[in-house]
Motif scaffolding. Sequence first.
Motif, PDB file in Angstrom:
ATOM      1  N   ARG A   1      -8.016   5.744   7.803  1.00 23.75           N
ATOM      2  CA  ARG A   1      -6.760   6.408   8.142  1.00 23.75           C
ATOM      3  C   ARG A   1      -6.086   5.717   9.336  1.00 23.75           C
TER       4      ARG A   1
ATOM      5  N   VAL B   1      -6.469   2.615  10.434  1.00 23.22           N
ATOM      6  CA  VAL B   1      -5.967   1.283  10.084  1.00 23.22           C
ATOM      7  C   VAL B   1      -4.729   1.406   9.184  1.00 23.22           C
ATOM      8  N   SER B   2      -4.805   2.369   8.227  1.00 24.37           N
ATOM      9  CA  SER B   2      -3.695   2.547   7.279  1.00 24.37           C
ATOM     10  C   SER B   2      -2.423   2.943   8.010  1.00 24.37           C
ATOM     11  N   GLU B   3      -2.535   3.866   8.952  1.00 30.72           N
ATOM     12  CA  GLU B   3      -1.360   4.326   9.699  1.00 30.72           C
ATOM     13  C   GLU B   3      -0.685   3.164  10.407  1.00 30.72           C
ATOM     14  N   LYS B   4      -1.541   2.337  11.042  1.00 33.52           N
ATOM     15  CA  LYS B   4      -0.988   1.182  11.750  1.00 33.52           C
ATOM     16  C   LYS B   4      -0.325   0.226  10.752  1.00 33.52           C
ATOM     17  N   THR B   5      -1.055  -0.009   9.644  1.00 31.36           N
ATOM     18  CA  THR B   5      -0.555  -0.975   8.653  1.00 31.36           C
ATOM     19  C   THR B   5       0.762  -0.502   8.050  1.00 31.36           C
ATOM     20  N   SER B   6       0.794   0.792   7.705  1.00 34.39           N
ATOM     21  CA  SER B   6       2.022   1.308   7.078  1.00 34.39           C
ATOM     22  C   SER B   6       3.195   1.244   8.040  1.00 34.39           C
ATOM     23  N   ALA B   7       2.912   1.507   9.347  1.00 30.51           N
ATOM     24  CA  ALA B   7       3.983   1.415  10.341  1.00 30.51           C
ATOM     25  C   ALA B   7       4.516  -0.009  10.420  1.00 30.51           C
TER      26      ALA B   7
ATOM     27  N   ILE C   1       4.287  -2.341   8.000  1.00 33.33           N
ATOM     28  CA  ILE C   1       4.999  -2.687   6.758  1.00 33.33           C
ATOM     29  C   ILE C   1       6.406  -2.092   6.781  1.00 33.33           C
ATOM     30  N   SER C   2       6.452  -0.838   7.195  1.00 33.82           N
ATOM     31  CA  SER C   2       7.733  -0.144   7.248  1.00 33.82           C
ATOM     32  C   SER C   2       8.704  -0.834   8.205  1.00 33.82           C
TER      33      SER C   2
ATOM     34  N   CYS D   1       9.880  -4.167   6.672  1.00 34.99           N
ATOM     35  CA  CYS D   1      10.847  -3.952   5.590  1.00 34.99           C
ATOM     36  C   CYS D   1      12.190  -3.494   6.149  1.00 34.99           C
TER      37      CYS D   1
ATOM     38  N   THR E   1       6.918   5.019  10.395  1.00 36.57           N
ATOM     39  CA  THR E   1       6.908   4.542   8.997  1.00 36.57           C
ATOM     40  C   THR E   1       8.075   5.124   8.200  1.00 36.57           C
TER      41      THR E   1
ATOM     42  N   VAL F   1       5.065   4.263   1.366  1.00 38.71           N
ATOM     43  CA  VAL F   1       4.212   3.279   2.069  1.00 38.71           C
ATOM     44  C   VAL F   1       3.074   4.004   2.766  1.00 38.71           C
TER      45      VAL F   1
ATOM     46  N   VAL G   1      -0.586   2.863   1.302  1.00 36.32           N
ATOM     47  CA  VAL G   1      -1.349   1.837   2.053  1.00 36.32           C
ATOM     48  C   VAL G   1      -2.839   2.159   2.167  1.00 36.32           C
TER      49      VAL G   1
ATOM     50  N   VAL H   1      -5.913  -0.469   1.961  1.00 35.79           N
ATOM     51  CA  VAL H   1      -6.713  -0.738   3.173  1.00 35.79           C
ATOM     52  C   VAL H   1      -8.181  -0.445   2.908  1.00 35.79           C
TER      53      VAL H   1
END
Lengths: 676, 152
Positions: A648, A650-656, A658-659, A662, B48, B97, B101, B105
């Motif tokens: 969770r 890592v995903s939160e950071k990654t999605s932020a 990516i967002s 974009c 996000t 997203v 994600v 991940v």
Amino acid sequence: MPSYIKEIAAELDYLQHPVELDGKFELLPAEKLPEFQSPGTLAINAVSLKGQATPLLALVCQKEAAPRTATIRLMSRISCAVMLVPVGSGTVVFKEDNIRRFVVIFERPKGKRLVPQAGMSPSKFDEDDIIHGVIENLLPAFRELSSRTLTHRAIRPDNVFLTPDRRAILGEAVSTPAGYAQPVLYEPIDSGMASPSGRAEGTVLDDYYSFGVLIAELAMGGTLLDKKTDEQIIEAKIKLGSYGALVGQSRVPLKLMEPLRGLLSDDPYERWGIADLEMWANGRHLSPKQVPLPQKAVRSIAFAGKDYLTAPLLANSMRMHWAESKQLIAGDQLDSWIRRALSNDEMASLIKAAQQTGQALASTGSGDDRTASVAMMALDPSAPITYKTASVRVNGLAQAIALDFFQPGKLEQYLDIIRMKLPQAWVTSQVRTKPEFVAIIKQLESVEQSVKNMTAGYGMERAVYAGNEGWPCLSPLVGDNYVDDVKNLLPALEAMVAAGRIEGAPVDRHILAFSLKHLRGNQDALLKRLNDPFKRDVYNRASLRFLAEMQKQYSPEPLPALSAHMADLLIDAVETFNNTAFRKQLRDAVEKAKRDGQLTTLQMILDNAHIQDQDKLGFTQAQAMFTNLEAQATWLEKGGLVSDENVRMVSEKTSAVISAVCSGVALVIMTISWVL
Amino acid sequence: MGRLPLLIILLLLAVFLMPSAILACVLMVPSLVAFIVDRNKQRYLTMTVGLPNFCGILPALTSLWERGQTFDGAFSGIADPWNMMVAYSAAGFGWMVYFGVPVVVSSYLSISTEGKIKQVRKYQEDLVEAWGESVRQAARATASPEENENDE
């Protein structure tokens, strides 16, 4: 030869190969010259390499009875045909055993010794032979000695040579310490009472006394004291005075009576000197003052089975009966004898004061010994300092320490003499003060400072080298090597190590005391590390540092044996390093240092706190890192990386991210389209 | 800059650009929702959703500014379904997203775990080689009391 002097001639019979001394002389040990041998030396032939045809002789000396190097230096400047003076001296390494020895070169005397061996009395001489062949002939030698305030201190029949025309030549005087080989008969009373090691340099007046005894023996063909023991000789001299004891009522040529009385005077202030002898030789008649004999008591005092009528005789007997002396002083008998029979209240008061001081020192356990020593000074102020079995002249203490260093029990006695300030007490007890007393006390105070400090490099060992200029290093680690120059110390140790004669660290208290006199820089921190030889590792490392410092300052030539020895002693230190690559590097460096014989390099590797600290720090960091990695691995193995929480996060950071990317791209596109 | 000054600046902007503020408030409702439900201190969800949502309202805002910053313009912008669709689709992209994600991940981390373990163990072996076994022993000594505590 006196029994206390080690015979080395037979021991060194194996020396055969010629060696050079300073490029000036060639020593030929295969050609022994026993007829010119002085006590404790080996006499060999020597030739000059500078083309001088005069036959020479070399005396190989021993370090146990070290030669008088300071006197050699001064005497070698004298040109005197009637006295053997050194023409060269120095240390040489003999090839057979690779041992460095001290050698003194002399021109070979013409003629034979007065007596072939020590202890014999010379045969009777004619009056003319004595006057012209001995006294007048030797005057130039005494003149030279007096003018340079030098002493001979070896005037005795076996050290006087007689030429075929019956002219005397004084033998050498420098191969052993001053007066060390002198028979008691030939020494003034106080010097005779002192142990041979404690006779000190003395003064030229001691030489005149010896000369007087020699004349007496020549005039009479011996003296009244022939075949007497040393103690009987001293007792007779005290009792009758030297002249009375040696000559007494014997018939001696009338002309010789004057010089005999003058030279044998027991009062140094009244003894004849060069001026008196020259005046007498020029025909002026002098009448030497009669030195009064010690005051007799009205009744005798019984001590050690004998009765004594004078204080000096009693003191002399007390010197030989130490335990009984303490009892005598502790009782009232001595005090009452001095006050009533001798009527000398001052002497009694001095002994009383000594008792009081002794009582104050009772807690040290040696208070009564000090009292006995000071009481003897009061009874006979001219006698040497006596303490238990030690007996030394006041200025002979440092030499006695050096000569008796390895004599069982002696060192403790000399230590007590210094600690109890007996030399100061002796000076105070003197009826007549001399200007030189100030210098003597000053030197003794400096020796006392060294002795009080028990750190390695100080103590009694330092007293040896501080009090005796040019004295060789007495360390057993240098073996028989004569090391009087600090530059020769490491080569001597190298030879000893190479011969496999040193097992542990090649540093001891003697080596430290000897070297520290010369070593530059403050070495106190190093000395503290050398204080405890039982802490092997610390001691060995400190020894290496000390030797490296010595090599840096004095012996830059390679010392492969010593380096290999020290490396072997300390190689375990390399294994204490944690870093394996560094350990290998160090091992290689140690091997190289061993080959190169560089102690300095070895010391930088094996006794280097900086690289040790670095290694420790690195190891601590490596430990911390390993522990950290272990925790990471465990966490990974337990699925920490794919846990819900981690996913969770890592995903939160990654999605932020990516967002954001974009949105950024969209913003750029919109801006471009809006602008266009 | 603290939150209060930022709020004051925003309020002042809102006062002076009231039509734009009204338009943005309505079109950025998804971001407001994201802000409310976001429990993370770093506000990753808000970021996000908010960033694409903001991009989505930009065409409506530019159109408003072109028409002169009026309340009419603002309300007509709000009433325009196109604007609404663009803004909310962009926000929807953000939500998509955010929810999509983790699947990717999770798969990625599962695959990389083995490699990471191998990497850590290799590094440990390098340390042992450089400093000797005592490094491992010391680590064990440090770890064992902790393990004991955990066991208890």
